[in-house]
Design an enzyme around this catalytic site. Sequence first.
Site, PDB file in Angstrom:
ATOM      1  N   HIS A  72       0.784  -1.140  -0.037  1.00  0.00           N
ATOM      2  CA  HIS A  72       0.052   0.101  -0.163  1.00  0.00           C
ATOM      3  C   HIS A  72       1.150   1.307   0.011  1.00  0.00           C
ATOM      4  CE1 HIS A  72      -4.179  -1.461   1.301  1.00  0.00           C
ATOM      5  NE2 HIS A  72      -3.648  -2.358   0.469  1.00  0.00           N
ATOM      6  N   TYR A 200      -9.157   5.682   7.337  1.00  0.00           N
ATOM      7  CA  TYR A 200      -9.377   5.970   8.873  1.00  0.00           C
ATOM      8  C   TYR A 200     -10.591   7.083   9.042  1.00  0.00           C
ATOM      9  CZ  TYR A 200      -4.942   3.664  10.064  1.00  0.00           C
ATOM     10  OH  TYR A 200      -4.006   2.585  10.214  1.00  0.00           O
ATOM     11  N   PRO A 292      -4.062   0.705  18.854  1.00  0.00           N
ATOM     12  CA  PRO A 292      -3.729   0.229  17.309  1.00  0.00           C
ATOM     13  C   PRO A 292      -3.974   1.290  16.382  1.00  0.00           C
ATOM     14  CG  PRO A 292      -5.993  -0.582  18.292  1.00  0.00           C
ATOM     15  CD  PRO A 292      -5.445   0.160  19.528  1.00  0.00           C
ATOM     16  N   LYS A 296       0.949  -0.049  15.025  1.00  0.00           N
ATOM     17  CA  LYS A 296       2.423  -0.051  15.574  1.00  0.00           C
ATOM     18  C   LYS A 296       2.670  -1.254  16.437  1.00  0.00           C
ATOM     19  CE  LYS A 296       4.299   3.205  13.456  1.00  0.00           C
ATOM     20  NZ  LYS A 296       4.181   2.606  12.086  1.00  0.00           N
ATOM     21  N   TYR A 384       4.191   6.310   9.973  1.00  0.00           N
ATOM     22  CA  TYR A 384       3.172   5.214   9.650  1.00  0.00           C
ATOM     23  C   TYR A 384       4.022   4.309   8.877  1.00  0.00           C
ATOM     24  CZ  TYR A 384      -1.064   2.776   8.780  1.00  0.00           C
ATOM     25  OH  TYR A 384      -2.200   2.026   8.747  1.00  0.00           O
TER      26      TYR A 384
HETATM   27  P1  RFL Z   1       1.447 -11.762  21.935  1.00  0.00           P
HETATM   28  O1  RFL Z   1       1.098 -11.753  20.328  1.00  0.00           O
HETATM   29  O2  RFL Z   1       0.475 -11.373  22.753  1.00  0.00           O
HETATM   30  O3  RFL Z   1       2.185 -13.196  22.216  1.00  0.00           O
HETATM   31  C1  RFL Z   1       2.476 -13.511  23.536  1.00  0.00           C
HETATM   32  C2  RFL Z   1       2.474 -14.919  23.544  1.00  0.00           C
HETATM   33  O4  RFL Z   1       2.945 -15.323  24.991  1.00  0.00           O
HETATM   34  C3  RFL Z   1       1.828 -16.162  25.642  1.00  0.00           C
HETATM   35  N1  RFL Z   1       2.268 -16.331  26.992  1.00  0.00           N
HETATM   36  C4  RFL Z   1       2.772 -17.271  27.805  1.00  0.00           C
HETATM   37  N2  RFL Z   1       3.462 -18.407  27.218  1.00  0.00           N
HETATM   38  C5  RFL Z   1       3.753 -19.315  28.105  1.00  0.00           C
HETATM   39  N3  RFL Z   1       3.780 -18.981  29.539  1.00  0.00           N
HETATM   40  C6  RFL Z   1       3.151 -17.929  30.041  1.00  0.00           C
HETATM   41  N4  RFL Z   1       2.991 -17.568  31.360  1.00  0.00           N
HETATM   42  C7  RFL Z   1       2.769 -17.063  29.003  1.00  0.00           C
HETATM   43  N5  RFL Z   1       1.845 -15.862  28.969  1.00  0.00           N
HETATM   44  C8  RFL Z   1       1.672 -15.367  27.741  1.00  0.00           C
HETATM   45  C9  RFL Z   1       0.822 -15.829  24.873  1.00  0.00           C
HETATM   46  O5  RFL Z   1      -0.244 -16.916  24.906  1.00  0.00           O
HETATM   47  C10 RFL Z   1       1.099 -15.441  23.488  1.00  0.00           C
HETATM   48  O6  RFL Z   1       0.969 -16.308  22.644  1.00  0.00           O
HETATM   49  O7  RFL Z   1       2.864 -10.620  21.998  1.00  0.00           O
HETATM   50  P2  RFL Z   1       3.928 -10.224  20.977  1.00  0.00           P
HETATM   51  O8  RFL Z   1       4.433 -11.589  20.558  1.00  0.00           O
HETATM   52  O9  RFL Z   1       4.851  -9.339  21.712  1.00  0.00           O
HETATM   53  O10 RFL Z   1       3.370  -9.553  19.889  1.00  0.00           O
HETATM   54  C11 RFL Z   1       2.560  -8.206  19.861  1.00  0.00           C
HETATM   55  C12 RFL Z   1       1.465  -8.265  19.011  1.00  0.00           C
HETATM   56  O11 RFL Z   1       0.629  -9.350  19.332  1.00  0.00           O
HETATM   57  C13 RFL Z   1       0.713  -7.123  19.606  1.00  0.00           C
HETATM   58  O12 RFL Z   1       1.627  -5.757  19.357  1.00  0.00           O
HETATM   59  C14 RFL Z   1      -0.348  -6.495  18.377  1.00  0.00           C
HETATM   60  O13 RFL Z   1      -1.215  -7.500  18.022  1.00  0.00           O
HETATM   61  C15 RFL Z   1      -1.224  -5.442  18.899  1.00  0.00           C
HETATM   62  N6  RFL Z   1      -2.698  -5.392  18.483  1.00  0.00           N
HETATM   63  C16 RFL Z   1      -2.668  -4.634  17.175  1.00  0.00           C
HETATM   64  N7  RFL Z   1      -1.780  -4.112  16.813  1.00  0.00           N
HETATM   65  C17 RFL Z   1      -1.742  -3.552  15.597  1.00  0.00           C
HETATM   66  O14 RFL Z   1      -0.673  -3.079  15.022  1.00  0.00           O
HETATM   67  N8  RFL Z   1      -3.011  -3.491  14.931  1.00  0.00           N
HETATM   68  C18 RFL Z   1      -3.906  -4.314  15.253  1.00  0.00           C
HETATM   69  O15 RFL Z   1      -5.044  -4.215  14.827  1.00  0.00           O
HETATM   70  C19 RFL Z   1      -3.963  -4.788  16.557  1.00  0.00           C
HETATM   71  N9  RFL Z   1      -5.053  -5.389  17.033  1.00  0.00           N
HETATM   72  C20 RFL Z   1      -3.518  -6.131  18.979  1.00  0.00           C
HETATM   73  C21 RFL Z   1      -5.159  -6.066  18.514  1.00  0.00           C
HETATM   74  C22 RFL Z   1      -3.506  -6.782  20.262  1.00  0.00           C
HETATM   75  C23 RFL Z   1      -4.712  -7.322  20.766  1.00  0.00           C
HETATM   76  N10 RFL Z   1      -4.527  -7.986  22.138  1.00  0.00           N
HETATM   77  C24 RFL Z   1      -3.303  -8.142  22.662  1.00  0.00           C
HETATM   78  C25 RFL Z   1      -5.500  -8.379  23.153  1.00  0.00           C
HETATM   79  C26 RFL Z   1      -6.179  -6.682  18.856  1.00  0.00           C
HETATM   80  C27 RFL Z   1      -6.091  -7.181  20.174  1.00  0.00           C
HETATM   81  C28 RFL Z   1      -7.227  -7.971  20.628  1.00  0.00           C
HETATM   82  C1  PHB Z   2      -6.167  -4.161  10.816  1.00  0.00           C
HETATM   83  O1  PHB Z   2      -5.981  -4.230   9.779  1.00  0.00           O
HETATM   84  O2  PHB Z   2      -6.284  -4.976  11.809  1.00  0.00           O
HETATM   85  C2  PHB Z   2      -5.409  -2.712  11.378  1.00  0.00           C
HETATM   86  C3  PHB Z   2      -4.826  -1.938  10.403  1.00  0.00           C
HETATM   87  C4  PHB Z   2      -4.267  -0.415  10.795  1.00  0.00           C
HETATM   88  C5  PHB Z   2      -4.547  -0.214  12.209  1.00  0.00           C
HETATM   89  C6  PHB Z   2      -5.125  -1.211  13.038  1.00  0.00           C
HETATM   90  C7  PHB Z   2      -5.695  -2.323  12.512  1.00  0.00           C
HETATM   91  O3  PHB Z   2      -4.085   1.086  12.424  1.00  0.00           O
END
Ligand code: RFL
Ligand code: PHB
Length: 389
Positions: A72, A200, A292, A296, A384
């Site tokens: 993109h 957005y 989110p 980032k 971004y």
């Molecule tokens: P993760 O992906 O949370 O992975 C951590 C892993 O550790 C495991 N764990 C354990 N394992 C063993 N023993 C224990 N005691 C443990 N405790 C936990 C968990 O089961 C898990 O598998 O962290 P990581 O790797 O740092 O990655 C970070 C990303 O996942 C996170 O920054 C993003 O997904 C944040 N986030 C979003 N970011 C975006 O940029 N755009 C989004 O749209 C977006 N949507 C989200 C999100 C995070 C969410 N969370 C955390 C609830 C939506 C949600 C719902």
């Molecule tokens: C997503 O596609 O899940 C998404 C994209 C951009 C954002 C947050 C979430 O800023």
Amino acid sequence: MRTQCVIIGSGPAGLLLGQLLNRAGVDTIVLERKSLDYVLGRIRAGVLEQGAVALIEGAGAGARMRAHGLTHDGVEIAFAGARHRIDFKSLTGKTVMVYGQTEVTRDLADARAQCCAPSVYEAEVVGILDIATAHPRVRYVKDGTSHEIECDIVAGCDGFHGVSRQSIPDGMLTSYERLYPFGWLGLLVDQPPVAHELVYVNHARGFALCSQRSPTRARYYLQCRLEEHVEAWSDARFWDELRARICPDLARTLKTGPAIEKSIAPLRSFVAEPMRCGRLFLAGDAAHIVPPTGAKGLNLAASDVAYLSQALIDFFRTGRQDALDGYSARALRRVWKAERFSWWMTQLLHRFPDASAFEQKMQEAELSYLFQSRAAQTMLAENYVGLPY
Ligand code: RFL
Ligand code: PHB
């Protein structure tokens, strides 16, 4: 059992670190409390910076991303019924890649399985011991039985609710936090996205985001109240509300369908400093959370891992600790800039329930400035697409 580096968590941070270390000849064991299916079922981030793309390639897990990721060149911001494009390519020369976190995690888990590096799923880490010594130990429970691994380094990649940050003794960490008075209700649907690029939307009824995963799969978000329950949102209610917030031309062409997934996530900014205690190093959501809005979260996990993997490879090759000693400060410099950007995007695009009339005017002025100033657009674009590592 013994290994060089125990990695707690098989999210993107843990798996990426595991691959980069593995390819450099460092032995790792990944411990994950959930099953592989559960980890791969989580729907989260969708936008990758070029730095994250390069790391995933460098980890030997880039083939599917190269084939299916969507490049993109910009995003749109909709306000007061008009759509304004921020052209990343012309402003910064860079682009982003739309490729879901679920796919990234699958590709990294496959790459790890292919090189037969050990991962233990459904293994909950319950204790991280002796981190002040050169021989820390990690205790985990699998199928009701307790096990222990001795190692040189523990990488805490276990997310915000993980055990790693909580194992650091009181007084060693300083935390900074902001909670936002709303959440995001997300919906995934097998229908073509409503627009070519992400849109957005700042609307009087609340923020909305039109995102996507592929040419046939779209992801939409609505700002919602924190007390909201996902069960109260039928698909029809979601689509009606989205149509009410996006521009009329998009509302007319929006393709709806049954939700494949629907969930609510709260919005939070959080940083714990430093990202290290003795031989325990934190990376990704274990150390910091961003709302989110700036896309980032996953990208910050990737930059932490870039710094940590370099430092660990240096340590295991030479025995020298200077790179490890510099890890936290180096990572935090980038973390705080991404925190600032995510906070700024959140302020700019959401309707805050307690905003004064003055604050509302400030938001409108900021949007108006953004739409007419190339300098302001460049600031947004530069952040971004991702600040340099
Ligand atoms: P993760 O992906 O949370 O992975 C951590 C892993 O550790 C495991 N764990 C354990 N394992 C063993 N023993 C224990 N005691 C443990 N405790 C936990 C968990 O089961 C898990 O598998 O962290 P990581 O790797 O740092 O990655 C970070 C990303 O996942 C996170 O920054 C993003 O997904 C944040 N986030 C979003 N970011 C975006 O940029 N755009 C989004 O749209 C977006 N949507 C989200 C999100 C995070 C969410 N969370 C955390 C609830 C939506 C949600 C719902
Ligand atoms: C997503 O596609 O899940 C998404 C994209 C951009 C954002 C947050 C979430 O800023």
